[in-house]
Scaffold this motif. Structure first.
Motif, PDB file in Angstrom:
ATOM      1  N   PHE A 286      29.693  33.489  38.970  1.00  0.00           N
ATOM      2  CA  PHE A 286      30.679  32.019  38.974  1.00  0.00           C
ATOM      3  C   PHE A 286      31.342  31.117  37.884  1.00  0.00           C
ATOM      4  N   ARG A 287      32.644  31.425  38.075  1.00  0.00           N
ATOM      5  CA  ARG A 287      33.446  30.854  37.334  1.00  0.00           C
ATOM      6  C   ARG A 287      34.278  29.868  37.795  1.00  0.00           C
ATOM      7  N   ASN A 288      34.093  28.525  37.415  1.00  0.00           N
ATOM      8  CA  ASN A 288      34.807  27.288  38.033  1.00  0.00           C
ATOM      9  C   ASN A 288      36.920  27.299  37.116  1.00  0.00           C
ATOM     10  N   GLU A 289      37.225  28.083  37.923  1.00  0.00           N
ATOM     11  CA  GLU A 289      38.256  28.637  37.193  1.00  0.00           C
ATOM     12  C   GLU A 289      39.487  27.704  37.599  1.00  0.00           C
ATOM     13  N   VAL A 290      40.468  27.528  36.740  1.00  0.00           N
ATOM     14  CA  VAL A 290      42.026  26.972  37.749  1.00  0.00           C
ATOM     15  C   VAL A 290      42.913  27.775  37.491  1.00  0.00           C
TER      16      VAL A 290
ATOM     17  N   PHE B  93      45.443  36.046  43.562  1.00  0.00           N
ATOM     18  CA  PHE B  93      44.243  36.582  44.809  1.00  0.00           C
ATOM     19  C   PHE B  93      43.315  36.170  44.401  1.00  0.00           C
ATOM     20  N   ILE B  94      42.661  38.188  44.723  1.00  0.00           N
ATOM     21  CA  ILE B  94      41.280  38.004  44.639  1.00  0.00           C
ATOM     22  C   ILE B  94      41.072  38.949  42.386  1.00  0.00           C
ATOM     23  N   PHE B  95      41.692  38.554  41.617  1.00  0.00           N
ATOM     24  CA  PHE B  95      42.593  39.009  40.615  1.00  0.00           C
ATOM     25  C   PHE B  95      41.246  37.867  39.693  1.00  0.00           C
ATOM     26  N   ARG B  96      41.535  36.748  40.135  1.00  0.00           N
ATOM     27  CA  ARG B  96      41.186  35.027  39.035  1.00  0.00           C
ATOM     28  C   ARG B  96      39.921  34.243  40.623  1.00  0.00           C
ATOM     29  N   MET B  97      38.669  34.339  41.272  1.00  0.00           N
ATOM     30  CA  MET B  97      38.162  33.552  41.870  1.00  0.00           C
ATOM     31  C   MET B  97      37.229  33.039  41.208  1.00  0.00           C
ATOM     32  N   LYS B  98      36.213  31.546  42.038  1.00  0.00           N
ATOM     33  CA  LYS B  98      35.331  30.718  41.567  1.00  0.00           C
ATOM     34  C   LYS B  98      34.145  31.999  41.946  1.00  0.00           C
ATOM     35  N   GLU B  99      33.916  32.798  42.693  1.00  0.00           N
ATOM     36  CA  GLU B  99      32.913  33.536  43.510  1.00  0.00           C
ATOM     37  C   GLU B  99      33.564  34.995  43.140  1.00  0.00           C
ATOM     38  N   PHE B 100      32.608  35.952  42.788  1.00  0.00           N
ATOM     39  CA  PHE B 100      33.621  37.081  41.527  1.00  0.00           C
ATOM     40  C   PHE B 100      32.176  37.952  41.654  1.00  0.00           C
ATOM     41  N   GLU B 101      32.274  39.129  41.810  1.00  0.00           N
ATOM     42  CA  GLU B 101      31.290  40.547  41.801  1.00  0.00           C
ATOM     43  C   GLU B 101      31.499  40.977  40.420  1.00  0.00           C
ATOM     44  N   GLN B 102      30.207  41.269  39.649  1.00  0.00           N
ATOM     45  CA  GLN B 102      30.820  42.035  38.680  1.00  0.00           C
ATOM     46  C   GLN B 102      29.645  43.688  38.980  1.00  0.00           C
ATOM     47  N   MET B 103      29.704  44.845  37.743  1.00  0.00           N
ATOM     48  CA  MET B 103      29.041  45.522  37.692  1.00  0.00           C
ATOM     49  C   MET B 103      29.286  45.524  35.724  1.00  0.00           C
TER      50      MET B 103
ATOM     51  N   SER C  97      47.148  43.650  33.406  1.00  0.00           N
ATOM     52  CA  SER C  97      45.967  42.156  33.019  1.00  0.00           C
ATOM     53  C   SER C  97      44.675  43.744  33.314  1.00  0.00           C
ATOM     54  N   GLU C  98      43.826  42.532  32.835  1.00  0.00           N
ATOM     55  CA  GLU C  98      42.207  43.056  32.443  1.00  0.00           C
ATOM     56  C   GLU C  98      41.446  43.640  33.562  1.00  0.00           C
ATOM     57  N   LEU C  99      40.917  44.523  33.833  1.00  0.00           N
ATOM     58  CA  LEU C  99      40.182  45.951  34.562  1.00  0.00           C
ATOM     59  C   LEU C  99      38.273  45.513  34.656  1.00  0.00           C
ATOM     60  N   GLU C 100      39.003  45.611  33.335  1.00  0.00           N
ATOM     61  CA  GLU C 100      37.234  45.649  32.449  1.00  0.00           C
ATOM     62  C   GLU C 100      37.072  45.458  31.399  1.00  0.00           C
ATOM     63  N   GLY C 101      36.033  44.682  30.789  1.00  0.00           N
ATOM     64  CA  GLY C 101      36.119  44.753  29.376  1.00  0.00           C
ATOM     65  C   GLY C 101      34.823  45.724  28.647  1.00  0.00           C
ATOM     66  N   ILE C 102      35.071  46.361  27.288  1.00  0.00           N
ATOM     67  CA  ILE C 102      33.838  46.951  26.853  1.00  0.00           C
ATOM     68  C   ILE C 102      33.501  46.082  25.418  1.00  0.00           C
TER      69      ILE C 102
ATOM     70  N   PRO D  21      29.901  47.364  29.090  1.00  0.00           N
ATOM     71  CA  PRO D  21      30.942  47.556  29.738  1.00  0.00           C
ATOM     72  C   PRO D  21      30.762  46.913  31.327  1.00  0.00           C
ATOM     73  N   SER D  22      31.697  45.872  31.346  1.00  0.00           N
ATOM     74  CA  SER D  22      31.484  44.874  32.243  1.00  0.00           C
ATOM     75  C   SER D  22      32.928  44.503  32.992  1.00  0.00           C
ATOM     76  N   ALA D  23      32.372  45.016  34.351  1.00  0.00           N
ATOM     77  CA  ALA D  23      33.223  45.380  35.722  1.00  0.00           C
ATOM     78  C   ALA D  23      33.206  43.960  36.770  1.00  0.00           C
ATOM     79  N   GLY D  24      34.654  44.112  36.832  1.00  0.00           N
ATOM     80  CA  GLY D  24      34.835  43.380  38.367  1.00  0.00           C
ATOM     81  C   GLY D  24      35.108  44.131  39.073  1.00  0.00           C
ATOM     82  N   VAL D  25      34.055  43.906  40.136  1.00  0.00           N
ATOM     83  CA  VAL D  25      34.246  44.638  41.593  1.00  0.00           C
ATOM     84  C   VAL D  25      34.976  44.406  42.120  1.00  0.00           C
ATOM     85  N   ASP D  26      35.819  43.223  42.465  1.00  0.00           N
ATOM     86  CA  ASP D  26      36.683  42.654  42.940  1.00  0.00           C
ATOM     87  C   ASP D  26      38.083  43.311  42.108  1.00  0.00           C
ATOM     88  N   ARG D  27      38.018  43.108  40.978  1.00  0.00           N
ATOM     89  CA  ARG D  27      39.853  44.029  40.347  1.00  0.00           C
ATOM     90  C   ARG D  27      39.313  44.880  40.612  1.00  0.00           C
ATOM     91  N   THR D  28      38.155  45.586  41.034  1.00  0.00           N
ATOM     92  CA  THR D  28      38.236  47.403  40.971  1.00  0.00           C
ATOM     93  C   THR D  28      39.412  47.443  42.392  1.00  0.00           C
TER      94      THR D  28
END
Ligand code: ATP
Length: 445
Positions: free
Chosen positions: A184-188, A193-203, A269-274, A311-318
């Motif tokens: 969870f991040r209180n993004e402004v 769309f689902i690229f930047r959400m306040k509630e998202f999922e990571q792998m 844009s970033e899909l994953e950061g390692i 390796p930190s990936a976003g489910v929603d960005r994938t």
């Protein structure tokens, strides 16, 4: 054109039940999205591929499911309470709020409002720091609160369980701990769309190694994760690239970091950061908690604090990348056809079965028999709620690779029409060979 593609993807996702606006009947919530029946299906496939590849198929990585709410100490140690903030500015003209690093700079101290296009003068209207963490009262009383925090990354749950995992699994380095879960991040933000959400999922995987092996494993994971998107998910090579962070850009604790970027409808844009995070996290948590988080190497008889590669990936960005890569509009006989050219292993349904005449009981009965038979072997759906043209269009839009139509002739010649989503070729196939025919074609894709 890019905006256009984004608008079309959002519209398709809503229309076909992939993604809905959060709390929609109450007017919606900004940057909060819900996954519908087809969306949750595709999202689960993405997570299953990742989990199978890294946890089930390997002996050096174990799984974890840690809690979302964590104590204040965790984020004092991680630095999130102090440093996890964005600089925000308010536009004096339209009243909207923006992240300073995301808006156009016009000249010294002057920025352009993306909404009303007026100037924002940061001398008159200085930016303020805004912490992105969600804080929640965990006390039974409002008068006497104590606070917990919703984790802004799954990683911290892994660090605080490092010695639990070591002690219970008796594993040796290198050891990975993997987790899929909400963050969870209180993004402004607006309109991403689902690229930047306040509630998202990571792998995320925290891969612990001996310090001198840090660089070697960092390089290994950059390649491994790039190959994962290419081969296991099936994104196109042209839509993927690696971007290594410069020394100035690196977070103060990181030794190195590479982003895997995807060419989203609004650009790369970033899909994953390692990242090679060194021993920062374990050292900080050991200090803050007073617990020993070191590792005893039986071979060398020394106590070390491992380095960690993340390796930190976003489910929603994938998910977004998969839909964006598959989205296609083409002209067929003077009409526009929208198709999601999803790789079959990701398609929510691999086959759809229709009766051509839903009032003919014999056709419906035969179509349902074929459906139940195929459904026991492949993800399949049955639909008789529209004309054949509309049914094809619907399945094209949700990415179903094959449609099977049962018609009057099927009753006599025991054959059905199998239509290929991409080529639109139609083949007349014996009912007893339909499953083999489709499996064969799926294997080739
Ligand atoms: P960005 O620079 O885009 O804000 P980040 O560098 O803050 O991303 P990380 O902290 O590295 O992101 O998080 C790891 C991954 O989690 C990201 O690569 C992304 O896939 C996903 N992620 C991060 N924040 C969000 C978000 N607000 N919505 C959806 N996914 C996110």
């Amino acid at each position: 054109m890019a905006d256009d593609k984004l608008t079309k993807i959002i519209s398709l996702c809503k229309r076909r039940g992939f993604i809905f606006g959060g709390s929609q009947i109450y007017g919606g919530l900004s940057s909060i999205w819900d996954y519908g029946p087809l969306g949750v299906n595709l999202k689960k496939k993405i997570k299953d591929i990742w989990w199978k590849e890294y946890v089930e198929n390997r002996n050096d990585i174990v799984g974890l499911d840690s809690s979302i709410i964590m104590s204040e100490g965790v984020f004092l140690a991680s630095g999130h309470l102090k440093g996890f903030s964005d600089l925000l500015v308010d536009c004096a003209s339209c009243g909207k709020r923006f992240r300073l690093d995301m808006i156009e700079k016009v000249s010294d101290n002057v920025y352009k409002c993306p909404e009303c296009k007026k100037e924002i003068d940061t001398e008159k209207n200085p930016p303020r720091k805004f912490n992105l963490m969600f804080k929640t009262n965990m006390s039974a009383s409002e008068d006497n609160p104590y606070y917990g925090y919703l984790r802004p990354e799954t990683a911290q749950g892994i660090f605080v369980n490092f010695s639990n995992v070591l002690n219970t699994t008796r594993k040796k380095l290198p050891l990975g701990i993997a987790q899929i879960g909400k963050a969870f991040r209180n993004e402004v933000t607006t309109g991403s769309f689902i690229f930047r959400m306040k509630e998202f999922e990571q792998m995320e995987i925290e891969y612990f190694v001996r310090p001198e092996k840090g660089d070697e494993f960092y390089k290994y994971w950059v390649k491994e994760r790039y190959d994962f998107y290419l081969n296991s998910i099936g994104l196109s090579r042209e839509s993927l690239r690696l971007r290594e962070h410069s020394q100035e850009e690196l977070a103060h604790y990181a030794k190195a970091c590479t982003d895997i970027e995807f060419n989203f409808p609004f650009g790369w844009s970033e899909l994953e950061g390692i990242a090679n995070r060194g021993d920062y996290d374990l050292t900080k948590h050991a200090h803050e908690s007073g617990k020993d988080l070191s590792y005893f190497d039986q071979k060398t008889k020394e106590k070390i604090v491992p380095y960690v590669i993340e390796p930190s990936a976003g489910v929603d960005r994938t998910f977004f990348a998969v839909i964006s890569d598959a989205f296609c509009q083409e002209e067929v006989k003077g009409r526009e056809r929208t198709v999601l050219k999803l790789k079959p292993h990701l398609a929510p349904h691999q086959v759809a079965i229709f009766p051509l005449l839903k009032k003919n009981h014999d056709i419906v009965k035969l179509a349902k028999n074929i459906f139940y038979d195929i459904k026991s072997k492949l993800p399949a759906s049955y639909d008789d709620t529209a004309s054949i043209g509309k049914l094809y269009r619907r399945q094209d839009e949700v990415g179903t690779p094959f449609c099977v139509t049962v018609d009057v002739d099927s009753l006599g010649d025991k054959k059905v029409t199998v239509r290929n989503r991409d080529s639109m070729a139609q083949d007349r196939i014996s009912i007893d060979k339909v499953f083999d025919f489709i499996s064969d074609q799926l294997d080739k894709q």
